[in-house]
Motif scaffolding. Structure first.
Motif, short mmCIF file in Angstrom:
data_model
loop_
_atom_site.label_atom_id
_atom_site.label_comp_id
_atom_site.label_asym_id
_atom_site.label_seq_id
_atom_site.Cartn_x
_atom_site.Cartn_y
_atom_site.Cartn_z
N SER A 18 0.84 -1.20 0.00
CA SER A 18 0.00 0.00 0.00
C SER A 18 0.88 1.25 0.00
O SER A 18 2.05 1.23 0.40
N HIS A 19 0.29 2.37 -0.45
CA HIS A 19 1.02 3.64 -0.47
C HIS A 19 1.45 4.02 0.95
O HIS A 19 2.58 4.50 1.16
N GLN A 20 0.58 3.77 1.91
CA GLN A 20 0.90 4.08 3.31
C GLN A 20 2.09 3.26 3.79
O GLN A 20 2.95 3.76 4.53
N TRP A 22 4.60 2.03 1.89
CA TRP A 22 5.82 2.55 1.29
C TRP A 22 6.28 3.82 1.99
O TRP A 22 7.48 4.03 2.21
N GLN A 23 5.33 4.67 2.37
CA GLN A 23 5.69 5.89 3.11
C GLN A 23 6.32 5.52 4.44
O GLN A 23 7.34 6.13 4.85
N SER A 102 -0.17 -5.11 3.00
CA SER A 102 -1.03 -5.87 2.11
C SER A 102 -1.90 -6.76 2.98
O SER A 102 -1.53 -7.10 4.11
#
Length: 309
Positions: A18-20, A22-23, A102
């Motif tokens: 998820s984008h979160q 990766w951040q 995920s």
């Protein structure tokens, strides 16, 4: 400072985070306890360094007080519970944040079954020697056990019996040459989409009867496309005789066969049984289920008689 725990599912292709997530993975040093974590190559490709450690739970909690620490989890529930307990014991406990990288979609556990079956087929001598033919008795047995739990209303047991039946499907798909479980799933998905145009297309169907009529029309067209000349093509002749007779009658009726064809079929008991199946169908009854119910009643009466002797 927080301790950020990034969780991932082994049933989702590695690297699909998820984008979160990766951040979070770029917010501080990343630690994990597994050198074989499936995400490591993808994080390395993204320029994220991961340190493989076997940390002391208190040291990890203390470190998270001074700086943001990211923990890449892999089946670490007991370990993270211990970290949480250690953090509570600190004067200034760190914030612990869980970030789903995920997560499983419905049906994802079937992937576990496919993986287990693949290993059994490779490593277990008994599983390795099985063929489609040798597995037939188990397929029939498991199907009948599912049927029994439904007829008895034993729905807690139904979960287990459906699992046993699903194993047979996955087993046959693994034994097969020329196709696998993905091909099996692809085939049934395609069939369901084709035969439900009121769901996946523009056809309207307001009742179950309309849905059934559409299904039979599409099914007949599929048989014609395959070169099948008879409405009875595809009826499994190896099924129990009562259900076989009922299915033949049902198919013939839908094809417009005259009722006279079912008159005087066979002789003696066979003729009487076939007529009983036809009469049951006309009454909206399943002859096979009716006879099983009568058999269960007889079984119970015999057991009562035995216990009273």
């Amino acid at each position: 400072m927080p301790l950020i725990v990034v969780t991932t599912s082994p049933r989702v292709a590695p690297g699909l985070l998820s984008h979160q997530a990766w951040q979070a993975l770029r917010s501080g040093p990343v630690l994990t306890r597994s050198a074989a974590h499936p995400q490591l190559p993808y994080l390395a490709e993204a320029g994220i360094e991961v340190e493989v450690v076997e940390p002391d739970v208190r040291e990890l909690a203390v470190r998270a007080v001074a700086e943001t620490v990211v923990w890449l989890a892999e089946d670490d529930e007991a370990f993270m519970r211990a970290v949480g307990n250690a953090a509570i014991g600190l004067d200034e406990p760190p914030l612990i944040e869980v970030v789903p990288g995920s997560y499983d979609l419905p049906g994802a556990r079937v992937l576990d079954l496919v993986a287990v079956m693949d290993r059994l087929r490779t490593e277990c001598p008994w599983d390795r020697k099985q063929t489609h033919e040798s597995l037939v008795p188990y397929l029939l047995e498991e199907a009948y056990e599912v049927l029994e739990t439904i007829e008895q209303g034993d729905y807690p047991a139904l979960r287990e019996e459906l699992g046993d039946l699903l194993l047979q499907v996955v087993f046959h798909a693994r034994v097969a040459e020329g196709f696998d479980m993905d091909d099996v799933a692809e085939g049934i998905v395609g069939k369901l989409v084709r035969r439900h145009p009121h769901v996946f297309g523009s056809v309207r169907a307001e009742s179950a009867d309309e849905v059934n009529d559409n299904w039979e029309t599409i099914k007949a067209a599929e048989r014609a496309a395959k070169g099948s000349e008879s409405a009875l093509d595809g009826v499994p002749m190896g099924q129990p005789a009562l259900s076989l007779a009922a299915q033949l009658l049902r198919r013939a009726e839908r094809a417009g066969a005259p009722e006279a064809l079912s008159a005087a079929v066979g002789q003696g008991v066979a003729r009487e049984l076939f007529d009983l199946v036809r009469r049951a169908a006309e009454a909206g009854l399943d002859a096979e289920a009716e006879l099983r119910a009568a058999a269960r009643t007889y079984r119970d009466r015999v057991r009562t008689w035995e216990s009273s002797r």
